[in-house]
Design a protein around this motif. Structure first.
Motif, short mmCIF file in Angstrom:
data_model
loop_
_atom_site.label_atom_id
_atom_site.label_comp_id
_atom_site.label_asym_id
_atom_site.label_seq_id
_atom_site.Cartn_x
_atom_site.Cartn_y
_atom_site.Cartn_z
N VAL A 1 39.61 7.15 -20.89
CA VAL A 1 40.91 7.83 -20.88
C VAL A 1 41.92 6.94 -21.58
O VAL A 1 41.85 5.71 -21.48
N ASP A 2 42.84 7.54 -22.29
CA ASP A 2 43.84 6.75 -23.01
C ASP A 2 44.93 6.23 -22.07
O ASP A 2 45.48 5.16 -22.29
N GLU A 3 45.20 7.00 -21.04
CA GLU A 3 46.21 6.60 -20.06
C GLU A 3 45.50 6.07 -18.81
O GLU A 3 44.61 6.72 -18.27
N LYS A 4 45.85 4.88 -18.36
CA LYS A 4 45.16 4.24 -17.25
C LYS A 4 45.26 5.08 -15.98
O LYS A 4 46.31 5.61 -15.64
N ILE A 5 44.11 5.20 -15.29
CA ILE A 5 44.07 5.90 -14.00
C ILE A 5 43.43 4.99 -12.96
O ILE A 5 42.72 4.03 -13.28
N THR A 6 43.66 5.30 -11.69
CA THR A 6 43.10 4.52 -10.59
C THR A 6 42.40 5.45 -9.62
O THR A 6 42.94 6.51 -9.25
N LEU A 7 41.21 5.05 -9.21
CA LEU A 7 40.42 5.81 -8.25
C LEU A 7 40.06 4.91 -7.06
O LEU A 7 40.20 3.68 -7.13
N SER A 8 39.56 5.52 -6.00
CA SER A 8 39.11 4.75 -4.84
C SER A 8 37.59 4.86 -4.72
O SER A 8 37.00 5.88 -5.06
N MET A 9 36.99 3.78 -4.26
CA MET A 9 35.54 3.71 -4.15
C MET A 9 35.15 3.09 -2.82
O MET A 9 35.73 2.10 -2.39
N MET A 10 34.15 3.68 -2.16
CA MET A 10 33.58 3.10 -0.95
C MET A 10 32.14 2.72 -1.24
O MET A 10 31.36 3.51 -1.77
N ALA A 11 31.80 1.48 -0.89
CA ALA A 11 30.46 0.96 -1.19
C ALA A 11 30.09 -0.12 -0.18
O ALA A 11 30.98 -0.75 0.42
N PRO A 12 28.80 -0.37 0.04
CA PRO A 12 28.39 -1.45 0.92
C PRO A 12 28.55 -2.80 0.24
O PRO A 12 28.10 -2.98 -0.90
N GLY A 13 29.16 -3.74 0.90
CA GLY A 13 29.38 -5.06 0.33
C GLY A 13 28.36 -6.07 0.82
O GLY A 13 27.93 -6.03 1.97
N THR A 14 27.96 -6.98 -0.06
CA THR A 14 27.01 -8.03 0.33
C THR A 14 27.71 -9.27 0.85
O THR A 14 27.06 -10.16 1.41
N SER B 1 25.95 -4.13 7.09
CA SER B 1 25.60 -3.84 8.48
C SER B 1 26.53 -2.82 9.11
O SER B 1 26.16 -2.14 10.08
N ASP B 2 27.75 -2.69 8.60
CA ASP B 2 28.73 -1.75 9.15
C ASP B 2 28.91 -0.50 8.29
O ASP B 2 29.64 0.42 8.69
N PHE B 3 28.31 -0.48 7.13
CA PHE B 3 28.61 0.57 6.16
C PHE B 3 28.30 1.96 6.69
O PHE B 3 29.09 2.90 6.51
N GLN B 4 27.16 2.12 7.33
CA GLN B 4 26.76 3.43 7.83
C GLN B 4 27.81 4.00 8.79
O GLN B 4 28.22 5.15 8.68
N THR B 5 28.27 3.16 9.71
CA THR B 5 29.28 3.60 10.68
C THR B 5 30.59 3.93 9.98
O THR B 5 31.23 4.95 10.26
N LYS B 6 31.02 3.06 9.07
CA LYS B 6 32.29 3.27 8.36
C LYS B 6 32.24 4.54 7.51
O LYS B 6 33.23 5.26 7.41
N LEU B 7 31.09 4.80 6.90
CA LEU B 7 30.96 6.00 6.08
C LEU B 7 31.06 7.25 6.95
O LEU B 7 31.74 8.22 6.59
#
Length: 536
Positions: A51-64, A94-100
């Protein structure tokens, strides 16, 4: 049981989620299209930026836990390339499943769910949240904005088939693994090469009788040479990683539902499984199988390996357990699939090499088109290499002859992998991509060894136990209800039969108990799902 609880929670919350779902019908058949949250942005269909104009999105992922995602060079560089930035929510694995689950329940779900895999974002959840409109269908976006994924589906129709739900939609993208280890069901069984050399053993066993005799020699002939009777011929933790390989010796591919010549069966009630239990009980009684197999932790198992006390063990690579170098690990041969009196042909399970649930776009996402273009890059060869090894200057640099040269790992990191885990999200989780060999990189002797062992000992004999299917919501509920008690009972009884707490004379009683746990309906549901899959 955790998966079943999660899906039960999903069912309880369905009404709430239905009210908060933001997808609407597009008017073309039953296809759903996210319109309520979408914002207008021009998406470049080729090249960068997206995209030419900057955009911001949110992401949920399991962290190591190795690094904050916002600090990873791969994601920082890719944000510059694409003009797409992210706010990351990366709870520990270890917490990702619950948080999701909580995020789904509240309706405050991120724009993207990344790297969850089917252990967290189960096939049942894909169907449920897809039908509710919380996860949006991806097939039209793929057709318009994802040439690499589209090419993958054309080259590998089995992949598209495996991620398309019963309603004809794709709600999540997979990780597709291609390369020398992609067929591995789990980390293989390895033999201690030092011990084999000490005993003058040149060939690994090919039958259960030969395997038994070698384990006896490991126990009695002091192969680690320390003068102590401290050798453990065979070990595991609750049989979870060694079982799939040994089941093959008795004609089974899986410790649960499996398909044999088009017919679905429940392996733990078969005579083949009884023979497996009989053999394992024999090993346990003679202390050829670790007496602590059902009580020890992974850390305790690893400690034994590093003390050179293990003869046969599982690990992704053998040096990860023995603490040897890669150069020394080439002396630890891989397990050759065993045969037995009940299974004269070698057999081991094959990984379908398709991991579902690794990338979904939710109805909260304001820029689904740009999002699809963002992820599509990682399904190209260039994109995978960038995701896996990062930009130049960290793990590698290009030499004068155009090849990739490995750089020294900073001294504050123990291994290259530890360092890599701070550079990219493609570490420790199932990141969405299409893997493969990295071009222009010199192949090490260890990598050649792995490829040779796999080609000789896995590829000719590996079969997928059961295809990746989807169940209807009704089928899924029934399976969940049956599986909770069924799985718990079978786990408990395996340990009892192997350790002798429960004599194998009680086998018929054990089978009768399972028959009374609605096993016929359980098998029929999977047979119906298999038949649908085969005909699709």
């Amino acid at each position: 049981m955790r998966k079943s609880f999660k899906l039960a929670l999903t069912g309880v919350l369905s009404a709430t989620l239905l009210l908060s779902a933001c997808a609407t019908s597009s008017g073309s058949g039953d296809k759903k299209e996210n319109t309520s949250k979408a914002k207008s942005v021009e998406v470049n269909k080729e090249g960068f930026p997206i995209v030419d104009e900057k955009i911001t999105l949110s992401m949920m992922a399991p962290g190591t836990g190795l690094a904050e995602w916002r600090d990873m060079p791969v994601l920082q560089e890719y944000a510059k390339m694409t003009n797409i930035d992210f706010k990351y929510n990366t709870p520990p694995m270890s917490d990702f499943q619950t948080k999701l689950n909580l995020a789904f329940a509240s309706g405050d779900i991120a724009d993207i769910i990344y790297g969850a895999s089917s252990s967290n974002l189960t096939p049942g959840m894909e169907v449920d949240y897809g039908e509710q409109g919380v996860l949006i269908p991806l097939e039209d976006l793929i057709d318009q904005y994802a040439p690499n994924i589209k090419k993958l589906f054309e080259e590998r129709p089995d992949v598209k088939k495996s991620v398309t739900t019963i309603d004809g939609h794709i709600y999540s993208l997979p990780r597709v693994q291609e390369g020398s280890t992609s067929s591995w069901y789990l980390g293989p069984i390895w033999y201690n090469g030092q011990w084999l050399k000490a005993l003058g053993v040149k060939d690994v066993p090919k039958t259960t009788d030969e395997f038994y005799e070698l384990l006896k020699r490991f126990k009695t002939e002091d192969p680690n040479g320390n003068g102590k009777a401290d050798e453990i011929p065979l070990t595991d933790v609750k049989m979870n990683t060694i079982r799939p390989w040994l089941l093959g010796a008795f004609g089974m591919k899986e410790w649960e539902i499996e398909e044999v010549d088009g017919k679905v069966r429940y392996a733990p009630t078969t005579e083949n499984y009884k023979e497996y239990l009989t053999f394992m009980n024999k090993l346990y009684k003679e202390e050829l199988l670790d007496p602590e197999v059902f009580s020890q932790s992974d850390e305790q198992k690893t400690a034994k390996g590093q003390e050179n006390r293990l003869g046969v063990f599982t690990s992704w690579y053998s040096y990860m357990l023995t603490d040897e170098s890669e150069e020394d690990a080439v002396n630890n041969p891989m397990y050759y699939p065993l045969t037995s009196s009940v299974s004269p042909e070698p057999l081991i399970p094959r990984n379908p090499a398709i991991i579902r649930g690794t990338f979904s776009i939710t109805s909260n996402n304001p820029y689904p088109e740009a999002t699809m273009r963002w992820i599509d890059y990682f399904y190209s060869k260039e994109g995978f290499e960038f995701l896996n090894e990062g930009p130049e200057g960290y793990l590698w640099e290009e030499s004068e002859d155009g090849k990739k040269k490995d750089l020294e790992v900073p001294s504050n990191y123990k291994t290259r992998e530890d360092y890599r885990g701070t550079l990219t999200p493609d570490f420790g989780i199932n990141a969405p991509t299409r893997t493969g060999p990295i071009e222009g990189k010199e192949v090490s002797e260890f990598e050649k060894f792995i490829e040779k062992e796999t080609t000789e000992k896995i590829e000719p004999y590996a079969e997928i136990p059961f295809p990746l299917v989807y169940l209807t919501n009704d089928e899924q509920k029934k399976v969940n209800n049956i599986k909770v008690d069924l799985q718990s009972y079978v786990e408990q009884m395996e340990a009892k039969f192997i350790t002798g707490v429960e004599p194998l004379e009680n086998w018929d009683k054990y089978v009768k108990t399972i028959e009374n746990m609605q096993i016929d309906e359980y098998v029929k549901i999977h047979q119906d799902a298999y038949d649908r899959w085969k005909e699709s």
